[in-house]
Design an enzyme around this catalytic site. Structure first.
Site, PDB file in Angstrom:
ATOM      1  N   HIS A 260      -6.769 -10.359  -3.749  1.00  0.00           N
ATOM      2  CA  HIS A 260      -5.788  -9.280  -3.528  1.00  0.00           C
ATOM      3  C   HIS A 260      -4.677  -9.305  -4.579  1.00  0.00           C
ATOM      4  CE1 HIS A 260      -7.255  -7.409   0.140  1.00  0.00           C
ATOM      5  NE2 HIS A 260      -7.531  -8.597   0.626  1.00  0.00           N
TER       6      HIS A 260
ATOM      7  N   TRP B 128      -0.539  -2.524   8.469  1.00  0.00           N
ATOM      8  CA  TRP B 128      -1.109  -2.298   7.138  1.00  0.00           C
ATOM      9  C   TRP B 128      -0.960  -0.806   6.855  1.00  0.00           C
ATOM     10  CZ3 TRP B 128      -1.504  -6.766   4.977  1.00  0.00           C
ATOM     11  CH2 TRP B 128      -1.767  -7.879   5.761  1.00  0.00           C
ATOM     12  N   THR B 129      -0.557  -0.481   5.615  1.00  0.00           N
ATOM     13  CA  THR B 129      -0.074   0.888   5.406  1.00  0.00           C
ATOM     14  C   THR B 129      -0.961   1.752   4.515  1.00  0.00           C
ATOM     15  OG1 THR B 129       1.322   0.065   3.621  1.00  0.00           O
ATOM     16  CG2 THR B 129       2.337   0.252   5.803  1.00  0.00           C
ATOM     17  N   GLU B 130      -2.262   1.430   4.453  1.00  0.00           N
ATOM     18  CA  GLU B 130      -3.154   2.307   3.684  1.00  0.00           C
ATOM     19  C   GLU B 130      -2.991   3.759   4.125  1.00  0.00           C
ATOM     20  OE1 GLU B 130      -4.126  -0.549   5.007  1.00  0.00           O
ATOM     21  OE2 GLU B 130      -5.537  -1.621   3.700  1.00  0.00           O
TER      22      GLU B 130
ATOM     23  N   ARG C  30       0.861  -1.198   0.000  1.00  0.00           N
ATOM     24  CA  ARG C  30       0.000   0.000   0.000  1.00  0.00           C
ATOM     25  C   ARG C  30       0.888   1.236   0.000  1.00  0.00           C
ATOM     26  NH1 ARG C  30      -3.103  -3.941   2.530  1.00  0.00           N
ATOM     27  NH2 ARG C  30      -4.890  -4.404   1.199  1.00  0.00           N
TER      28      ARG C  30
ATOM     29  N   ASP D 170      -0.216  -7.113  -3.623  1.00  0.00           N
ATOM     30  CA  ASP D 170      -1.614  -6.829  -3.287  1.00  0.00           C
ATOM     31  C   ASP D 170      -2.256  -6.111  -4.471  1.00  0.00           C
ATOM     32  OD1 ASP D 170      -4.074  -6.227  -1.770  1.00  0.00           O
ATOM     33  OD2 ASP D 170      -2.869  -6.764  -0.040  1.00  0.00           O
TER      34      ASP D 170
ATOM     35  N   GLU E 174      -9.940 -12.779   2.176  1.00  0.00           N
ATOM     36  CA  GLU E 174     -10.861 -11.863   1.511  1.00  0.00           C
ATOM     37  C   GLU E 174     -10.962 -12.122  -0.006  1.00  0.00           C
ATOM     38  OE1 GLU E 174     -10.513  -8.096   4.544  1.00  0.00           O
ATOM     39  OE2 GLU E 174      -9.074  -8.143   2.926  1.00  0.00           O
TER      40      GLU E 174
ATOM     41  N   TRP F  20      -6.381 -14.046  12.029  1.00  0.00           N
ATOM     42  CA  TRP F  20      -6.430 -12.579  12.100  1.00  0.00           C
ATOM     43  C   TRP F  20      -7.785 -12.041  12.514  1.00  0.00           C
ATOM     44  CZ3 TRP F  20      -9.365  -9.124   9.069  1.00  0.00           C
ATOM     45  CH2 TRP F  20     -10.069  -9.701   8.004  1.00  0.00           C
TER      46      TRP F  20
ATOM     47  N   TYR G  43      -3.060  -5.532  15.246  1.00  0.00           N
ATOM     48  CA  TYR G  43      -2.962  -4.677  14.066  1.00  0.00           C
ATOM     49  C   TYR G  43      -2.597  -3.265  14.535  1.00  0.00           C
ATOM     50  CZ  TYR G  43      -4.799  -7.974  10.583  1.00  0.00           C
ATOM     51  OH  TYR G  43      -4.972  -9.021   9.719  1.00  0.00           O
TER      52      TYR G  43
END
Ligand SMILES: [Zn+2]
Length: 747
Positions: A259, A453-455, A169, A198, A323, A389, A414
């Site tokens: 993804h 997670w780096t959104e 991300r 991803d 997902e 998770w 997280y």
């Protein structure tokens, strides 16, 4: 016989003084070792200290790290110096087969680190580095360093202690990753999990498919600019080797079957529809996934994995598996043909077929797969490790099937979660072994991972997200749970901030912007409210008349007294400006305040509000379930019994629940309230049904009010029937539903 003629008080005072001295002579070690004995005295580390390390590699690492931290430069000596020497030695009699066990002793003349394995020596060295005072690490001027005398015996609670960095991300440079390898080593992590592919980017060079990095590594941002980056195989190798020399294994994650938009943008022929696709600049879950009906997709992935296996020497390859929407597969003739040909029941089983086929390929090359807990759907491939998770359920199911798992539930691990929903304290409360797991299944819990997670996070913001919470997880994964104590840990964290600053880590917050606690004095009929701040620079302005506080309102500097029903509004200001952080507390003097409440099912730690007494503390929540006043129950009914202490006349019982279906929070289908005099026999049951449609997108409360004609009772039972699972129309259909309650008012 002079010794025994000493008066007793003299002996006692001697012992006490020596104990105090030893206590001052300590260092804030994180993670806390299994056993520490602080002793009196110091070892003087200087350029004259002899360094005796048998292994060349560890010798080079040790002297360069000490130089980096202190500025000291050791000169090579050929003769042992028994008066001032650091000895780092293999002693095969120590620790049995545990490679990370070590012994560290510091006396005034000799420092000794011993282990049966180099890995243990390396972990012991990290503890030694933490004994160096932060003041030395700040100036690094090469002058003599005092090391406190001590005796430490240590080994980890879990063998898998990881950090998952999402470099898709937002990309992180090779140099940055290497810095983090050192940071991880310092806090005794041993796994670096790199999320390399991803929807938003493909970050690893694959020689056979050059478009993966040429096309897949770049995305067009909304302003039209190009964003991207990838690691060449040469750079990957450099990271792996660097990590290996610090006894850290790098685990690659190559996401499939979902993804994968970045991969499909480069090679659309591996999709169900054929594309075209773009590397996306949006966050979320996307419908286009690898086609499970084409054999060519599998050959493509196998060729990629061949190159990945060639690079990464570890036993495990992470293949994601989370997902995966099934929309494309349901409409794809090839996927439907595969389902038929393989005798599969549905698209869920097609996902299992996908994961198993890839797993078998990896198994044939001597590797095992790791996948997120969705890989449990439709059965696990042999040897597969589940990374749990969504909660702990994945780990529990895996253990039942005799599969290993890594516990990384989002609610605790997280670190991309903001501090308002996951503070340092909650992170520290986490336990990787699910409660109630049978003893013979505990061995299947390998350990856990922190995930970033780096959104929302650029490389220069990573420190602030990870620290100080990563310190809590370092201790969660390493320290024996019986040695864990939050208050004591927190006092070490306060000291370690100097260490972090010295090595340039820009740590972030440890707690919410505003926290409060309140106590009720039944005799005086008053509440006292205590406010604590996440940031020292904050100034609190407050009102108790319902008006919004501004910079002219009262400044908080001592607990606030509340003597009648009122609304306490608290706002945090910094440099004269409102920070946007505020809490509103509505005080209500009802009959259950200060009573005793017993819960049948425990609330979820993530939404523990103020703990056990929250529901009868006389304080109402706002319509924000994050406000620290709402208590959450996940996938279970609610049952609470209030003991008023003596019989009281009761005219109303009003439990208040929250509805926020977008956040998976639903009103109870019904609430039953009943009364008792003895706590055994309940009568006067009143059932209040929910009359608000479930499919309501608005955030609202509902009071489930039961009225009584001044009935005298001591005990009140409130049972709320949860819908337990998100309903069929909801995007999270089948997932556990939340119940949120903030107060049970009794009049
Ligand atoms: Zn398909």
């Amino acid at each position: 016989m002079r010794k025994i003629s000493l008066p007793l008080f003299f002996l006692l005072s001697f012992i006490i003084v020596s104990d105090v001295k030893a206590k001052e002579n300590t260092a804030p070690l994180i993670p806390f070792p299994e056993k520490v004995e602080w002793l009196e005295g110091k070892f003087l580390l200087s350029n004259e200290t002899g360094i005796n390390v048998k292994s060349n590699e560890l010798y080079r690492y040790f002297i360069s790290k000490v130089n980096e931290l202190t500025g000291l430069n050791f000169t090579l000596k050929y003769k042992p110096d028994l008066n001032n020497e650091v000895i780092i030695k293999i002693d095969s009699s120590l620790g049995g087969s545990n490679k990370e066990f070590y012994l560290l002793t510091v006396s005034e003349h000799i420092i000794e680190i011993a282990s049966s394995f180099e890995e243990g020596l390396f972990r012991g060295m990290q503890t030694f580095f933490q004994l160096i005072p932060a003041s030395v690490k700040t100036v690094k001027n090469g002058s003599t360093v005092d090391i406190p005398c001590c005796k430490i015996t240590d080994k980890p609670a879990f063998k898998w202690r990881g950090l998952n960095l999402d470099c898709t991300r937002h990309f992180m440079t090779k140099e940055f990753i290497k810095q983090y390898v050192d940071i991880l080593a310092y806090y005794k992590f041993n796994i670096l999990h790199l999320h390399l592919t991803d929807d938003q980017g493909w970050r690893i060079e694959i020689k056979k498919y050059p478009k993966l990095s040429q096309v897949g590594s770049l995305r067009k941002e909304t302003d039209g600019s190009l964003y991207g980056g990838y690691y060449t195989q040469y750079e990957i190798k450099e990271i792996i080797d660097y990590a290996k020399s610090r006894f850290i294994t790098v685990v690659p994650e190559i996401e499939m079957p979902g993804h994968c938009l970045a991969s499909l943008a480069a090679y659309p022929e591996n999709s169900c529809t054929g594309g075209p696709f773009e590397v996306t600049n949006k966050w979320g879950v996307f419908n286009d996934v690898y086609c499970a009906g084409r054999d060519s997709t599998f050959y493509f992935l196998e060729n990629i994995l061949d190159e990945v296996m060639e690079l990464f020497p570890g036993k495990y390859i992470h293949i994601g598996g989370d997902e995966v929407p099934k929309d494309r597969w349901k409409a794809c003739p090839r996927c439907l043909a595969r389902i038929k040909a393989e005798g599969l029941k549905n698209e869920e089983e097609l996902q299992s077929y996908f994961v198993k086929r890839i797993s078998e390929y990896l198994n044939s090359k001597g590797k095992d797969v790791i996948g997120w807990d969705e890989i449990l759907q439709g059965g696990l491939a042999p040897g597969a490790v589940v990374e749990s998770w969504q909660g702990m359920q994945g780990a529990i199911e895996a253990a039942k099937l005799k599969h290993y798992s890594i516990c990384s539930p989002f609610a605790y691990t997280y670190l991309s979660n903001d501090i308002e929903s996951l503070d340092l304290h909650l992170t520290y409360l986490y336990e990787p072994v699910p409660p109630g797991l049978p003893a013979d299944e505990k061995k299947y819990i390998l350990g856990g991972e922190a995930s970033l997670w780096t959104e929302e996070t650029l490389q220069n913001e990573v420190d602030g997200k990870l620290f100080p919470r990563l310190l809590a997880l370092s201790e969660v994964f390493w320290t024996n749970s019986k040695n864990k104590d939050y208050e004591e840990f927190h006092s070490r964290v306060r000291k370690v901030y100097n260490d972090l600053t010295a090595v340039g880590i820009q740590y972030g917050q440890e707690s919410k912007a505003i926290s409060f606690s309140s106590s009720y004095n039944a005799l005086r009929k008053e509440f006292m409210v205590n406010i604590t701040l996440g940031q020292e620079e904050f100034i609190i302005h407050y009102t108790i008349n319902g008006s919004e506080p501004d910079s002219t309102s009262a400044i908080y500097n001592a607990p606030v007294k509340i003597i009648k029903p009122s609304e306490l509004k608290i706002s945090a200001y910094m440099n004269g400006h409102f920070t946007g952080k505020k809490i509103d507390l509505l005080f209500d003097f009802h009959k259950a305040v200060n009573a005793k409440l017993t819960l049948t099912e425990r609330y979820d730690d993530q939404y523990r509000a103020c703990g056990d007494e929250t529901l009868i503390d006389g304080i109402r929540g706002s319509n924000d379930f994050h406000d620290g006043l709402w208590q959450g129950f996940y996938g279970v009914d609610f049952e609470g019994i209030i003991d008023l202490g003596k019989e009281k006349n009761i005219s109303e019982v009003i439990p208040r629940f929250l509805s926020d279906s977008n956040s998976w929070i639903f009103l109870p289908a019904s609430v039953e309230i009943s009364l008792s005099d003895d706590g055994k026999n309940y009568s006067d049951a009143k059932v209040i049904e929910n009359d608000i449609p479930e499919k309501n997108p608005e955030i609202l409360f509902k009071d489930y009010k039961a009225s009584y004609d001044n009935r005298s009772a001591r005990y009140i039972k409130v049972f709320a029937k949860s819908i337990k699972q998100c309903p069929a129309w909801h995007p999270a259909v089948g997932e556990k539903a939340w119940l949120f309650i903030d107060e049970i008012e009794v009049n």
